[in-house]
Design a protein around this motif. Structure first.
Motif, short mmCIF file in Angstrom:
data_model
loop_
_atom_site.label_atom_id
_atom_site.label_comp_id
_atom_site.label_asym_id
_atom_site.label_seq_id
_atom_site.Cartn_x
_atom_site.Cartn_y
_atom_site.Cartn_z
N LEU A 37 0.94 -1.28 0.05
CA LEU A 37 0.10 -0.07 0.00
C LEU A 37 1.03 1.12 0.12
N VAL A 38 0.64 2.20 -0.86
CA VAL A 38 1.37 3.31 -1.06
C VAL A 38 0.67 4.69 -0.97
N ASP A 39 0.95 5.48 -0.06
CA ASP A 39 0.18 6.74 0.63
C ASP A 39 0.79 7.77 -0.53
N ALA A 40 0.01 8.81 -0.25
CA ALA A 40 0.24 10.02 -1.36
C ALA A 40 1.57 10.61 -1.24
N ASP A 41 2.31 10.48 -0.11
CA ASP A 41 3.92 10.75 -0.21
C ASP A 41 4.84 9.88 -0.72
N GLY A 42 4.32 8.66 -1.05
CA GLY A 42 5.14 7.61 -1.88
C GLY A 42 5.66 6.71 -0.88
N ARG A 43 5.19 6.60 0.41
CA ARG A 43 5.70 5.71 1.48
C ARG A 43 4.99 4.50 1.30
N ALA A 44 5.70 3.31 0.95
CA ALA A 44 5.32 1.89 0.83
C ALA A 44 5.41 1.19 2.10
N THR A 45 4.33 0.30 2.37
CA THR A 45 4.18 -0.71 3.51
C THR A 45 5.15 -1.70 3.34
N HIS A 46 5.48 -2.30 4.52
CA HIS A 46 6.31 -3.48 4.46
C HIS A 46 5.57 -4.67 5.04
N ARG A 47 6.07 -5.88 4.81
CA ARG A 47 5.28 -7.36 5.10
C ARG A 47 5.92 -8.11 5.95
N ARG A 57 3.63 -21.35 -12.37
CA ARG A 57 3.95 -22.55 -13.19
C ARG A 57 4.66 -21.90 -14.23
N GLY A 58 5.80 -22.60 -14.50
CA GLY A 58 6.82 -22.17 -15.34
C GLY A 58 7.32 -20.77 -15.23
N SER A 59 7.59 -19.91 -16.10
CA SER A 59 7.94 -18.62 -15.62
C SER A 59 7.11 -17.71 -15.06
N ALA A 60 5.93 -18.00 -15.02
CA ALA A 60 4.80 -17.20 -14.86
C ALA A 60 4.28 -17.52 -13.10
N GLU A 61 3.72 -16.38 -12.50
CA GLU A 61 3.12 -16.23 -11.37
C GLU A 61 1.76 -15.42 -11.58
N VAL A 62 0.75 -15.91 -11.08
CA VAL A 62 -0.55 -15.31 -11.13
C VAL A 62 -0.76 -15.08 -9.61
N ARG A 63 -0.49 -13.83 -9.18
CA ARG A 63 -0.58 -13.06 -7.94
C ARG A 63 -1.93 -12.67 -7.48
N ILE A 64 -2.60 -12.97 -6.52
CA ILE A 64 -3.87 -12.76 -6.19
C ILE A 64 -3.78 -11.83 -4.83
N ALA A 65 -3.94 -10.60 -4.89
CA ALA A 65 -3.70 -9.61 -3.51
C ALA A 65 -5.33 -9.20 -3.20
N VAL A 66 -5.42 -9.43 -1.74
CA VAL A 66 -6.61 -8.86 -1.31
C VAL A 66 -6.20 -7.85 0.02
N VAL A 67 -6.57 -6.50 -0.25
CA VAL A 67 -6.55 -5.80 1.12
C VAL A 67 -7.76 -6.14 2.10
N ASP A 68 -7.47 -6.79 3.01
CA ASP A 68 -8.47 -7.48 3.92
C ASP A 68 -9.06 -6.19 4.66
N GLU A 69 -8.40 -5.64 5.20
CA GLU A 69 -8.90 -4.14 6.02
C GLU A 69 -7.64 -3.15 5.93
N LEU A 70 -8.37 -1.91 6.38
CA LEU A 70 -7.52 -0.90 6.67
C LEU A 70 -7.85 -0.38 8.09
N ARG A 87 -3.06 3.73 -2.96
CA ARG A 87 -2.89 2.78 -4.11
C ARG A 87 -2.07 1.57 -3.66
N LEU A 88 -2.61 0.56 -4.06
CA LEU A 88 -2.04 -0.91 -4.05
C LEU A 88 -1.07 -1.15 -5.24
N ARG A 89 0.17 -1.13 -4.86
CA ARG A 89 1.42 -1.47 -5.99
C ARG A 89 2.03 -2.82 -6.06
N VAL A 90 1.95 -3.54 -6.97
CA VAL A 90 2.28 -4.83 -7.36
C VAL A 90 3.51 -4.59 -8.43
N GLY A 91 4.54 -4.86 -7.65
CA GLY A 91 6.01 -5.05 -8.39
C GLY A 91 6.37 -6.37 -8.89
#
Length: 672
Positions: A439-449, A509-522, A532-536
């Motif tokens: 999750l990235v805020d308006a100042d560009g700060r990204a969350t950690h996991r 599978r192979g070279s590909a990953e299907v990544r499914i992300a859910v923001v469970d709560e804020l 915004r939710l950023r996927v890298g």
């Protein structure tokens, strides 16, 4: 990818090639020895522990390689090597010598180096220890003796440093403690995890230390003088653990010989070959000597062909060439020489059958494979056509389960591979970007996991095809880091603010990953519209990069490889992010990312791809229905995977399709 290495001939050519490479390192080292030979000061920036520690490291770590050469040659034809290092021992323990060794009560790093010294004095006993005068022997014992009863050793792989030193002391009539040895063996056993894996301490620390320390030391220790009396019946258990671990270790070596670029101390480079040699020495039952030797050869070849050591025979602080930011803050010019563990096989004499055994291929050279490794929470996917091994990580962060710190780029990213490197510049320690969901805020700060909870890591094998399935959930938090003097690989601590909770599933599978992300709560005070939710995706770096975007995704080509990302949400915004000098593989890097609006409870599905050649991410069709994800993969295989568990709510039913599309924007970047 078939091996290009010929089968060895019976004339010893294979072993001679290993000796030639080892002697390049040893010859260069002797050029930088002090007049008394007690220290070796390699050129380069002084390490964080100071000049004297640097010199001790230079001696002790090259002494390991000298010990392998001397013992493997049975002392024949290596007289100059024996004389040089014997002279260094005499000077090192002389309290009045200008190049004496740093003592353990002066700096804790001496405890690490003392273990190498003790191990080699045991290996080379007939040629070095037995020829030392009584005064020097007494000084060696006095130098090593402070380990007895010292309870300040970190409870990690460091327990082996005390074990090795005390075992040597016991064998030469020095002080030792049975209680210390019992405690250290018990501590090692507390690190044992599933499948022959060990954690480097109580944290979720899974990296190359599993192989080059926690498996290698038990095998070598058991062969020290008197160790059999101390080991009891544990050695067969240690061998069985190594045997099990090697199945995964083989699978983590790329087709080009690259080890996985993950974890700390990567400047040790081809030390990653050490557990394969340990397997030969231990005579593990499940793996042939030819296959073990071939894996070690591929790793050492990988670096030798890419500038390590350099033209002067020196190992710099870096990966291929010098890149100081890859080292820990305390590392000095002698630190990279733990890499010589990759030459452990030189302990084996010329008549050992390993040198004549036919080479057998790595798993990635045999064909595509997907496997789950339970302990670190990894899915491993290897593809033979490009030789790339990828790891999707849902359980390793070099932290305790309740830690709330910044992510370590060396451990907590979602993906690692043998073809890409995490960003370990200053910004990389502060901001998850590549291989992240944040999750990235308006100042560009990204969350950690960090402190994620592993939900599953498994391979689903059914009639339609194999797919790796892994998932984790975590408190997404931002960190304002506190100042730190030394960094040892863990994420930065500081002031933590919780933003919400994320759950991510990976289907691989192979070279590909299907990544499914859910923001469970804020958190109640968080405004979804301001986030915004950023996927890298996978980062690629090099001297010349080509990147582009279209309506649903982004991609980059570099060094004969392609990285792509595609969003299954038509409202997502693809962004190609550029970084300069962020990793050791190139002067510039590009990361394909996509950004989504934040809608709690709504799954966001992304395709992430890393492959050889130049291609835009392929077409994948994904349907989410209650607790399952149905994927039609690029090769036409259809898989159905269950996603739900007690900590992850079932996503709402949706259908998605990712298509490669036609580019409407292409950007080319070239470093001048």
């Amino acid at each position: 990818m078939a091996s290009e290495h010929p089968h060895p001939s019976a004339d010893g050519a294979i072993r001679d090639a290993w000796i030639a490479r080892a002697d390049v390192l040893l010859t260069a080292a002797r050029r930088y020895a002090t007049p008394g030979a007690g220290r070796i000061h390699f050129p380069g920036e002084e390490g964080g522990y100071g000049h004297a520690v640097d010199g001790l490291e230079g001696f002790a770590r090259t002494f390991l390689l000298a010990g392998f050469r001397i013992a493997g040659a049975r002392g024949e034809g290596v007289d100059d090597l024996i004389a040089h290092y014997r002279r260094g021992v005499v000077s090192g323990v002389d309290p009045d010598a200008p190049d004496r060794w740093v003592r353990m009560d002066e700096h804790a790093q001496a405890k690490v180096e003392a273990a190498s010294i003790a191990l080699v004095l045991d290996l080379t006993r007939p040629w070095i220890w037995d020829h030392l005068d009584e005064t020097t022997r007494g000084r060696v014992i006095d130098y090593l003796a402070p380990v007895v009863g010292d309870d300040t050793y970190p409870q990690t792989n460091w327990v082996w440093f005390r074990l090795v030193v005390q075992t040597f002391l016991r064998s030469v009539g020095g002080p030792w403690s049975a209680d210390d040895i019992a405690a250290d063996l018990a501590r090692h056993d507390s690190f044992v995890r599933e499948g022959g894996w060990l954690s480097d301490g109580d944290e979720r620390s899974y990296d190359h230390y599993v192989g080059w320390a926690l498996h290698v030391y038990p095998i070598l220790w058991a062969r020290m003088a008197g160790a059999a009396d101390l080991a009891g019946d544990r050695t067969p258990v240690d061998v069985a653990r190594l045997d099990a671990f090697l199945f995964d270790a083989f699978a983590l070596v790329g087709g080009d010989g690259s080890p996985l670029i993950q974890g700390r101390s990567l400047i040790y480079r081809f030390a990653a070959a050490a557990p394969f040699w340990a397997g030969v020495i231990a005579e593990v039952p499940s793996h042939s000597p030819g296959r073990l030797r071939h894996a070690a050869e591929r790793i050492v070849d990988h670096f030798a062909e890419r500038g390590a050591p350099d033209a002067d025979g020196i190992l710099t602080m870096g990966w291929h060439g010098p890149w100081r930011a890859l080292a820990q803050s305390y590392s000095g010019p002698g630190s990279p020489y733990w890499a010589v563990k990759g030459f452990l096989g030189l302990l084996l004499p010329a008549d050992h059958p390993v040198w004549a055994a036919p080479a057998e291929p790595l798993p990635v050279e045999d064909g595509d494979a997907v496997r789950a490794i339970a302990a670190p929470g990894w899915i491993v996917s290897a593809t033979a056509t490009d030789g790339i091994v990828r790891v999707v990580n849902h359980g390793t962060d070099h932290a305790f389960p309740d830690a709330r710190v910044a992510d370590s780029p060396l451990y907590a990213r979602i993906g690692y591979s043998t073809a890409t490197a995490p960003f370990v510049d200053e910004r990389g320690w502060l901001e998850p970007l590549e291989q992240s969901v944040a999750l990235v805020d308006a100042d560009g700060r990204a969350t950690h996991r960090t402190a994620m909870t592993l939900l599953t890591a498994r391979v689903q094998d059914d009639a339609d095809g194999r797919v790796g399935v892994a998932a984790s959930t975590w408190d997404a938090h931002v960190v304002e880091p506190a100042p730190m003097t030394h960094r040892h690989g863990s994420g930065l601590a500081g002031i933590v603010t919780r933003v919400g909770r994320l759950t991510v599933h990976s289907l691989v599978r192979g070279s590909a990953e299907v990544r499914i992300a859910v923001v469970d709560e804020l958190e109640p005070e968080q405004d979804a519209a301001a986030l915004r939710l950023r996927v890298g995706g996978w980062p690629l770096s090099g001297d010349e990069l080509i990147g582009g975007t279209d309506d649903t995704g982004a991609w980059v080509f570099a060094r004969g490889r392609s990285s792509g990302i595609r969003a299954l949400d038509a409202t997502a915004a693809p962004v190609l992010v550029s970084r300069a000098d962020a990793d050791p593989l190139g002067v510039r890097a590009l990361v394909p990312t996509v950004e989504h609006a934040v809608v709690p409870g709504m799954p966001v599905v992304t395709l992430i791809d890393l492959a050889g050649g130049e291609r835009i991410a392929p077409t994948v069709d994904v349907s989410l229905d209650d607790a399952t994800a149905t994927v039609v993969w690029p090769d036409g295989i259809r898989t159905v995977s269950r996603l739900t568990n007690s900590e992850s709510p079932a996503p709402a039913a949706r259908h998605h399709e990712v298509r490669s599309g036609t580019s409407h924007a292409i950007a080319k970047e070239q470093h001048a």
